[in-house]
Design a protein around this motif. Structure first.
Motif, short mmCIF file in Angstrom:
data_model
loop_
_atom_site.label_atom_id
_atom_site.label_comp_id
_atom_site.label_asym_id
_atom_site.label_seq_id
_atom_site.Cartn_x
_atom_site.Cartn_y
_atom_site.Cartn_z
N PRO A 11 0.76 -0.68 0.12
CA PRO A 11 0.52 -0.07 -0.29
C PRO A 11 0.93 1.12 0.04
N MET A 12 1.98 1.50 0.11
CA MET A 12 3.27 2.19 0.50
C MET A 12 4.43 2.69 -0.64
N ASP A 13 3.24 1.53 -2.22
CA ASP A 13 4.90 1.86 -3.42
C ASP A 13 5.87 1.60 -2.82
N ASN A 14 6.45 0.18 -1.99
CA ASN A 14 7.74 0.05 -2.16
C ASN A 14 7.86 -1.24 -3.04
N PHE A 15 9.34 -0.46 -3.08
CA PHE A 15 9.85 -1.47 -3.71
C PHE A 15 10.79 -2.80 -3.19
N SER A 16 10.62 -3.72 -3.75
CA SER A 16 11.53 -4.64 -3.57
C SER A 16 12.48 -5.10 -4.42
N TYR A 17 13.26 -5.81 -4.43
CA TYR A 17 14.86 -6.17 -6.33
C TYR A 17 14.97 -7.83 -5.73
#
Ligand SMILES: [Fe+2]
Length: 211
Positions: A11-17
């Protein structure tokens, strides 16, 4: 060939890579959160073998997917700067400290650690494969918040001075999708107010701007 893939999750526009070696299929995951199963599905499809988890800092929106991976493999190393350990909601079975300048080897992948405190005391950036994973320290056109417990505007300035010395061609892979999803240091040195001020040594203006 080193490859990377960005996953916008939660919901917080996080990025995982994910970062992996195309030849050996060895992979690392950076900041797994919200929907770690998406990362696992991709790894399964691409036949990637997870070597470790790297955390840019310990805020919950960057680490809440860690138990998904450590439950599947209790020997999986999880890397974090010691100064952020106090914020971890639960301690992974194999927790390792990273330190500034350290060169991590995850199988054939080589990753350099830059300690960049400010947003949190233990915030780090990971430099690998032509890119820098900046967590909540540097965003496209912005910098991380410094109004949270353990934050320091003065420390963030020093960190930005360091980051402003990175090569123009290095990619910026931030921890959230704010203003944009990725950039380069060359572009950020030109358009990111905070990086510009730090690069010019304008400390007082930087401190005023971040507060
Ligand atoms: Fe954060």
């Amino acid at each position: 060939m080193i490859r990377t893939r960005q996953f916008k999750l939660g919901p917080m526009d996080n990025f995982s890579y994910l970062l992996w070696n195309d030849d050996t299929r060895e992979a690392v995951v950076i900041d797994p959160a919200w929907q770690p199963e998406k990362l696992a599905e991709f790894m399964e499809k691409e036949k990637l073998s997870l070597q470790c988890v790297l955390l840019t800092h310990a805020h919950p929106d960057h680490v809440n997917g860690v138990p998904f991976f450590t439950a599947a493999n209790k020997d999986l190393p999880v890397y974090l700067h010691e100064a952020d350990h106090f914020m971890l909601p639960s301690k992974p079975p194999v927790l390792k400290h990273v330190t500034d300048g350290e060169k991590l080897e995850a199988g054939s992948l080589k990753i350099t650690v830059l300690h960049t405190p400010g947003h949190t005391p233990g915030s780090v950036c990971y430099q690998a494969g032509g890119g820098v994973y900046t967590g909540d320290t540097l965003f496209v056109g912005q910098c991380g918040r410094v109004d949270l417990p353990g934050s320091s505007a003065e420390a963030l300035y020093d960190s930005f001075v360091r980051l402003s010395g990175l090569p123009d061609g290095a990619a910026v892979y931030p921890g959230h999708s704010y203003n944009g999803d990725k950039s380069t240091f060359g572009v950020q040195k030109e358009y990111n107010l905070y990086l510009k001020l730090a690069r010019a040594g304008r400390r007082e203006e930087f401190l005023k701007a971040v507060r």
